[in-house]
Design a protein around this motif. Sequence first.
Motif, PDB file in Angstrom:
ATOM      1  N   ASN A 266      -4.969   7.360   2.530  1.00 26.36           N
ATOM      2  CA  ASN A 266      -5.003   6.489   3.708  1.00 26.36           C
ATOM      3  C   ASN A 266      -4.210   5.208   3.467  1.00 26.36           C
ATOM      4  O   ASN A 266      -3.519   4.719   4.363  1.00 26.36           O
ATOM      5  CB  ASN A 266      -6.442   6.156   4.101  1.00 26.36           C
ATOM      6  N   ASP A 267      -4.318   4.646   2.263  1.00 27.13           N
ATOM      7  CA  ASP A 267      -3.573   3.431   1.929  1.00 27.13           C
ATOM      8  C   ASP A 267      -2.069   3.713   1.966  1.00 27.13           C
ATOM      9  O   ASP A 267      -1.292   2.940   2.539  1.00 27.13           O
ATOM     10  CB  ASP A 267      -3.996   2.917   0.551  1.00 27.13           C
ATOM     11  N   ILE A 268      -1.674   4.818   1.385  1.00 33.87           N
ATOM     12  CA  ILE A 268      -0.254   5.195   1.353  1.00 33.87           C
ATOM     13  C   ILE A 268       0.264   5.446   2.775  1.00 33.87           C
ATOM     14  O   ILE A 268       1.379   5.029   3.128  1.00 33.87           O
ATOM     15  CB  ILE A 268      -0.041   6.417   0.441  1.00 33.87           C
ATOM     16  N   ALA A 269      -0.542   6.076   3.619  1.00 34.55           N
ATOM     17  CA  ALA A 269      -0.139   6.336   5.007  1.00 34.55           C
ATOM     18  C   ALA A 269       0.046   5.025   5.768  1.00 34.55           C
ATOM     19  O   ALA A 269       0.995   4.887   6.559  1.00 34.55           O
ATOM     20  CB  ALA A 269      -1.171   7.221   5.702  1.00 34.55           C
ATOM     21  N   ARG A 270      -0.826   4.056   5.536  1.00 35.96           N
ATOM     22  CA  ARG A 270      -0.697   2.758   6.200  1.00 35.96           C
ATOM     23  C   ARG A 270       0.571   2.045   5.740  1.00 35.96           C
ATOM     24  O   ARG A 270       1.352   1.540   6.551  1.00 35.96           O
ATOM     25  CB  ARG A 270      -1.911   1.875   5.944  1.00 35.96           C
ATOM     26  N   ILE A 271       0.806   2.029   4.430  1.00 37.51           N
ATOM     27  CA  ILE A 271       2.000   1.373   3.886  1.00 37.51           C
ATOM     28  C   ILE A 271       3.260   2.031   4.444  1.00 37.51           C
ATOM     29  O   ILE A 271       4.211   1.342   4.833  1.00 37.51           O
ATOM     30  CB  ILE A 271       1.974   1.416   2.345  1.00 37.51           C
ATOM     31  N   ASP A 272       3.266   3.352   4.517  1.00 38.30           N
ATOM     32  CA  ASP A 272       4.418   4.088   5.057  1.00 38.30           C
ATOM     33  C   ASP A 272       4.633   3.749   6.531  1.00 38.30           C
ATOM     34  O   ASP A 272       5.775   3.554   6.967  1.00 38.30           O
ATOM     35  CB  ASP A 272       4.219   5.591   4.869  1.00 38.30           C
ATOM     36  N   ALA A 273       3.567   3.666   7.301  1.00 39.80           N
ATOM     37  CA  ALA A 273       3.686   3.343   8.724  1.00 39.80           C
ATOM     38  C   ALA A 273       4.283   1.951   8.908  1.00 39.80           C
ATOM     39  O   ALA A 273       5.179   1.760   9.739  1.00 39.80           O
ATOM     40  CB  ALA A 273       2.319   3.434   9.398  1.00 39.80           C
ATOM     41  N   VAL A 274       3.813   0.993   8.137  1.00 43.59           N
ATOM     42  CA  VAL A 274       4.346  -0.368   8.221  1.00 43.59           C
ATOM     43  C   VAL A 274       5.825  -0.387   7.833  1.00 43.59           C
ATOM     44  O   VAL A 274       6.657  -1.007   8.510  1.00 43.59           O
ATOM     45  CB  VAL A 274       3.527  -1.338   7.338  1.00 43.59           C
ATOM     46  N   ALA A 275       6.164   0.308   6.768  1.00 48.14           N
ATOM     47  CA  ALA A 275       7.544   0.314   6.266  1.00 48.14           C
ATOM     48  C   ALA A 275       8.517   0.971   7.240  1.00 48.14           C
ATOM     49  O   ALA A 275       9.695   0.600   7.293  1.00 48.14           O
ATOM     50  CB  ALA A 275       7.606   1.021   4.913  1.00 48.14           C
ATOM     51  N   THR A 276       8.034   1.925   8.014  1.00 48.48           N
ATOM     52  CA  THR A 276       8.920   2.652   8.937  1.00 48.48           C
ATOM     53  C   THR A 276       8.778   2.178  10.385  1.00 48.48           C
ATOM     54  O   THR A 276       9.357   2.790  11.286  1.00 48.48           O
ATOM     55  CB  THR A 276       8.657   4.167   8.855  1.00 48.48           C
ATOM     56  N   GLY A 277       8.007   1.107  10.592  1.00 45.12           N
ATOM     57  CA  GLY A 277       7.869   0.547  11.927  1.00 45.12           C
ATOM     58  C   GLY A 277       6.984   1.348  12.858  1.00 45.12           C
ATOM     59  O   GLY A 277       7.018   1.153  14.071  1.00 45.12           O
ATOM     60  N   LYS A 278       6.177   2.219  12.311  1.00 46.51           N
ATOM     61  CA  LYS A 278       5.253   3.020  13.123  1.00 46.51           C
ATOM     62  C   LYS A 278       3.933   2.270  13.287  1.00 46.51           C
ATOM     63  O   LYS A 278       3.632   1.333  12.558  1.00 46.51           O
ATOM     64  CB  LYS A 278       5.001   4.371  12.461  1.00 46.51           C
TER      65      LYS A 278
END
Length: 133
Positions: free
Chosen positions: A15-27
Amino acid sequence: MILLTPEIRAALRANDIARIDAVATGKREPDPVPVVRFFNPLGPATWLATELDPDGILFGLADLGFGCPELGSFALGELKALRLPFGLGIERDILFEGRHPLSVYAEAARRAGSLVLAEGMLKRAARSLRGGR
């Protein structure tokens, strides 16, 4: 008691990795279902966690029993280190199954002034929607 099993730790990290990825990709940031519930066996404090960062900091909903549950971060190490009377410590609710996104728990807890009361209200509402079953 072991507060995080390997499976729970993996789900929190995912879940932490998914949140970081979403922030990094503008999602849009995900609104995950809580993975684990901790509680004070001698008092009202309750925590729901959705994420765990590499430094052992959890994110979720914390209710210390003062009528103002809030979203935020809390340290796994501090939960583990807390010593209560009679040799007890913070426990993991081994029967907990998250059924709603964290935002739903947070809003219900804010309205009720208590995570525990909110969990009861959410269970009753879900049961009512299923026709009382």
